[in-house]
Design a protein around this motif. Sequence first.
Motif, PDB file in Angstrom:
ATOM      1  N   LEU A  52       0.841 -34.156  16.353  1.00 29.84           N
ATOM      2  CA  LEU A  52       1.443 -35.386  17.045  1.00 29.84           C
ATOM      3  C   LEU A  52       2.964 -35.373  17.083  1.00 29.84           C
ATOM      4  CD1 LEU A  52      -0.602 -38.381  15.931  1.00 29.84           C
ATOM      5  CD2 LEU A  52      -0.317 -37.424  18.245  1.00 29.84           C
ATOM      6  N   ARG A  53       3.607 -34.662  15.939  1.00 29.84           N
ATOM      7  CA  ARG A  53       4.855 -34.417  15.767  1.00 29.84           C
ATOM      8  C   ARG A  53       5.323 -32.861  15.590  1.00 29.84           C
ATOM      9  NH1 ARG A  53       7.683 -39.044  15.933  1.00 29.84           N
ATOM     10  NH2 ARG A  53       6.476 -40.941  15.296  1.00 29.84           N
ATOM     11  N   ARG A  73      -6.894 -27.512  18.422  1.00 25.46           N
ATOM     12  CA  ARG A  73      -7.378 -28.658  18.032  1.00 25.46           C
ATOM     13  C   ARG A  73      -8.888 -28.827  18.222  1.00 25.46           C
ATOM     14  NH1 ARG A  73      -2.337 -31.024  20.075  1.00 25.46           N
ATOM     15  NH2 ARG A  73      -3.720 -31.984  21.903  1.00 25.46           N
ATOM     16  N   PRO A  80      -8.759 -42.075  14.293  1.00 31.06           N
ATOM     17  CA  PRO A  80      -7.784 -43.093  14.748  1.00 31.06           C
ATOM     18  C   PRO A  80      -7.444 -44.538  13.659  1.00 31.06           C
ATOM     19  CG  PRO A  80      -9.961 -43.570  16.150  1.00 31.06           C
ATOM     20  CD  PRO A  80      -9.946 -42.665  15.054  1.00 31.06           C
ATOM     21  N   GLY A  84      -6.725 -49.720  16.587  1.00 31.88           N
ATOM     22  CA  GLY A  84      -6.301 -49.056  17.772  1.00 31.88           C
ATOM     23  C   GLY A  84      -7.551 -48.859  18.728  1.00 31.88           C
ATOM     24  N   THR A  88     -12.126 -53.789  24.746  1.00 32.40           N
ATOM     25  CA  THR A  88     -13.077 -54.050  25.566  1.00 32.40           C
ATOM     26  C   THR A  88     -14.179 -53.144  25.864  1.00 32.40           C
ATOM     27  OG1 THR A  88     -11.752 -53.148  27.405  1.00 32.40           O
ATOM     28  CG2 THR A  88     -11.419 -55.522  26.804  1.00 32.40           C
ATOM     29  N   LEU A  89     -13.976 -51.933  25.315  1.00 28.94           N
ATOM     30  CA  LEU A  89     -14.883 -50.916  25.436  1.00 28.94           C
ATOM     31  C   LEU A  89     -16.186 -51.087  24.407  1.00 28.94           C
ATOM     32  CD1 LEU A  89     -13.164 -47.413  26.129  1.00 28.94           C
ATOM     33  CD2 LEU A  89     -14.076 -49.207  27.677  1.00 28.94           C
TER      34      LEU A  89
ATOM     35  N   GLU B  14     -12.183 -50.246  30.911  1.00 32.04           N
ATOM     36  CA  GLU B  14     -11.165 -51.086  30.044  1.00 32.04           C
ATOM     37  C   GLU B  14     -10.679 -52.401  31.135  1.00 32.04           C
ATOM     38  OE1 GLU B  14      -8.394 -49.904  26.926  1.00 32.04           O
ATOM     39  OE2 GLU B  14      -9.073 -47.863  27.682  1.00 32.04           O
ATOM     40  N   GLN B  78      -0.486 -49.450  21.302  1.00 31.34           N
ATOM     41  CA  GLN B  78      -1.691 -49.446  20.644  1.00 31.34           C
ATOM     42  C   GLN B  78      -1.890 -47.914  20.023  1.00 31.34           C
ATOM     43  OE1 GLN B  78      -4.139 -51.651  20.331  1.00 31.34           O
ATOM     44  NE2 GLN B  78      -2.900 -52.913  21.536  1.00 31.34           N
ATOM     45  N   PRO B  79      -2.197 -47.848  18.727  1.00 26.62           N
ATOM     46  CA  PRO B  79      -2.471 -46.531  18.143  1.00 26.62           C
ATOM     47  C   PRO B  79      -3.399 -45.785  18.691  1.00 26.62           C
ATOM     48  CG  PRO B  79      -2.835 -48.536  16.399  1.00 26.62           C
ATOM     49  CD  PRO B  79      -2.702 -49.050  18.056  1.00 26.62           C
ATOM     50  N   TRP B  80      -4.418 -46.265  19.709  1.00 24.71           N
ATOM     51  CA  TRP B  80      -5.403 -45.407  20.354  1.00 24.71           C
ATOM     52  C   TRP B  80      -4.640 -44.390  21.160  1.00 24.71           C
ATOM     53  CZ3 TRP B  80     -10.323 -44.353  20.132  1.00 24.71           C
ATOM     54  CH2 TRP B  80     -10.897 -43.999  21.098  1.00 24.71           C
ATOM     55  N   PRO B  82      -1.831 -42.494  20.596  1.00 20.91           N
ATOM     56  CA  PRO B  82      -1.594 -41.357  19.762  1.00 20.91           C
ATOM     57  C   PRO B  82      -2.968 -40.612  19.301  1.00 20.91           C
ATOM     58  CG  PRO B  82      -0.604 -43.179  18.796  1.00 20.91           C
ATOM     59  CD  PRO B  82      -1.207 -43.494  20.171  1.00 20.91           C
ATOM     60  N   TYR B  83      -3.888 -41.607  19.192  1.00 19.90           N
ATOM     61  CA  TYR B  83      -5.227 -40.811  18.879  1.00 19.90           C
ATOM     62  C   TYR B  83      -5.833 -39.868  19.728  1.00 19.90           C
ATOM     63  CZ  TYR B  83     -10.126 -39.951  18.210  1.00 19.90           C
ATOM     64  OH  TYR B  83     -11.443 -39.333  18.043  1.00 19.90           O
ATOM     65  N   THR B  84      -5.671 -40.414  20.971  1.00 18.88           N
ATOM     66  CA  THR B  84      -6.157 -39.314  22.209  1.00 18.88           C
ATOM     67  C   THR B  84      -5.331 -37.975  22.365  1.00 18.88           C
ATOM     68  OG1 THR B  84      -4.933 -40.464  23.979  1.00 18.88           O
ATOM     69  CG2 THR B  84      -6.932 -41.441  23.727  1.00 18.88           C
ATOM     70  N   ARG B  85      -4.056 -38.188  21.585  1.00 20.40           N
ATOM     71  CA  ARG B  85      -3.262 -36.893  21.811  1.00 20.40           C
ATOM     72  C   ARG B  85      -3.753 -35.902  20.642  1.00 20.40           C
ATOM     73  NH1 ARG B  85       1.877 -37.240  24.067  1.00 20.40           N
ATOM     74  NH2 ARG B  85       2.354 -35.601  22.991  1.00 20.40           N
ATOM     75  N   ARG B 243       8.298 -40.782  19.808  1.00 22.31           N
ATOM     76  CA  ARG B 243       7.078 -40.886  18.945  1.00 22.31           C
ATOM     77  C   ARG B 243       6.436 -39.856  18.718  1.00 22.31           C
ATOM     78  NH1 ARG B 243       3.121 -44.496  21.305  1.00 22.31           N
ATOM     79  NH2 ARG B 243       3.509 -43.657  23.419  1.00 22.31           N
TER      80      ARG B 243
END
Lengths: 295, 245
Positions: A52-53, A73, A80, A84, A88-89, B14, B78-80, B82-85, B243
Amino acid sequence: MILARAEQVSRRYGEVLALDRVDLTVRAGELVGLLGPNGAGKSTLINLLVGLRRPTAGRLALFGGDPRDPASRRQLGVTPQETGLPGTLRVGEVVDFVSRHFPDPVPRGELLDRFGLADQARRQTGGLSGGQRRRLAVALAFVGRPRLVVLDEPTTGLDVEARHALWEAIRGFHAEGGTVLLSSHYLEEVEALAQRVVVIGHGRVLADDSVAAVRGIVGVRRVSLVADDLPALPGVVATERVDGRVHLLTTDADQLVRDLVAAGVAFRDLEVRPTSLEEAFLAITAEDRPAPTPA
Amino acid sequence: MPLALVHARYQLLEILRIPVAVVGSAFFPAAAMLFFVVPFAGDDSAGATYATAAMVTFAVMSANIFQYGVGVAEDRDQPWNPYTRTLPAGSAPRLAGRILAGLVLTYLSMVPVVVIAAVATAARVTAPQFLLGLGAVAVISVPFTLLGLSIGYSLPSKAAIVVAQVVFFPLAFGGGLLSGPDDAPGFIKAIAPYLPTRGAVELMWAAVTDWRPDPRALVMLVVWVVALAAVAGWAYRRDEGRRFS
């Protein structure tokens, strides 16, 4: 075989040095606990390892490649933050969405069963309890049959029962040969799960060894006694009074006892005990002294 | 299924789970259609067709500015995201999926306008004109998608909502979307060619009628696309750099 490695990795955010020349190696089959207080740099190190970074300096490798390359990866599972999840899913849809990214995902029913979410498959994640959301978040790390799972504070905010259920899932994965890197500020958690503990404080690796050896490195003992009045004593890391007893944490119990005697303190009921990891950990972070890190 | 389609599908799911969000972007153009077009130009076939094309442009603009401007800004909270990354795909399928989902919603949001036009006005197009119009919608989505992305990636969500609302009305009125091709007030005639909405509506008119678009408005539309692409690209990279770097 090395699955993840950080070599002399530093990460700076403006003026703040979040990581300072950190080395970390995670080998296949290990269950490594990354331990440190909030702000110690655990999450920064994890964000670097999962791509991520970028580091400010130093080198990172994940399955031998750059973590920022998606191909590196493929055998990685990340969880997560539960806050987060797309509200709605439905639970099943979130699992399916993540599954699509992997060549051979765990079937949805099997995964949800393993994490006690089978009855929740049709519910929207926004309607789950906090514990269920957290379990779903952790389950997502296992969807792609990863070889390495990185869990950043997986049980924060869970009740004891839910925490133990998650521990079982993590132990099960490890027992089947999976590798786990887990961060926590719950010392109990690291003691319960990890074989190896890496203590991070102020952006540096303070200790990297077995749980027992980390206690040994610090060598903190708890000297407890009953006494009315104590003079200032050298080598005492922390002092607390509980139910009329004084508990002194020290790295050299023998010298402390000699000092007590030499100072002529009127004490009774002397006890010397090894400390919990938590006490050892508080001692090293309080002193902020880098301990030797045997390979 | 390619990952971009997977991302598009789940983003649509969504959004569609909260139908009000879809109704929102379809409401203004449909309401404008009912209050301004049906009573005043409903019986005039040419006038109603021009007005319907203008309302379709309005719908495209509002759908894109809001779903990208507000949607992207909210996702960034939303932290979602970054998670998808951390999944073995990177950020490209998510962005591609978002744009595909955005296009689907854009087409959805103009359905009420087209239905009202067909049922309650004399607006008429031939089949080839209708197909050309559908294509034109995708083309004129480009500047508004870029405008929405610029807002969404450069502002926090609360500011993005306000900015999206603030830019939305001047663009609609100033571009002459709420007046006929030749009967706009003088000051709107003066500024319209320099707004992206004008070039967009001229393209729509050219697609569904025999209107000859004003070259000045089309050149300015290209200028807007280039400028907004630069801003959106800058905002996206800046956000990534903040970020994820």
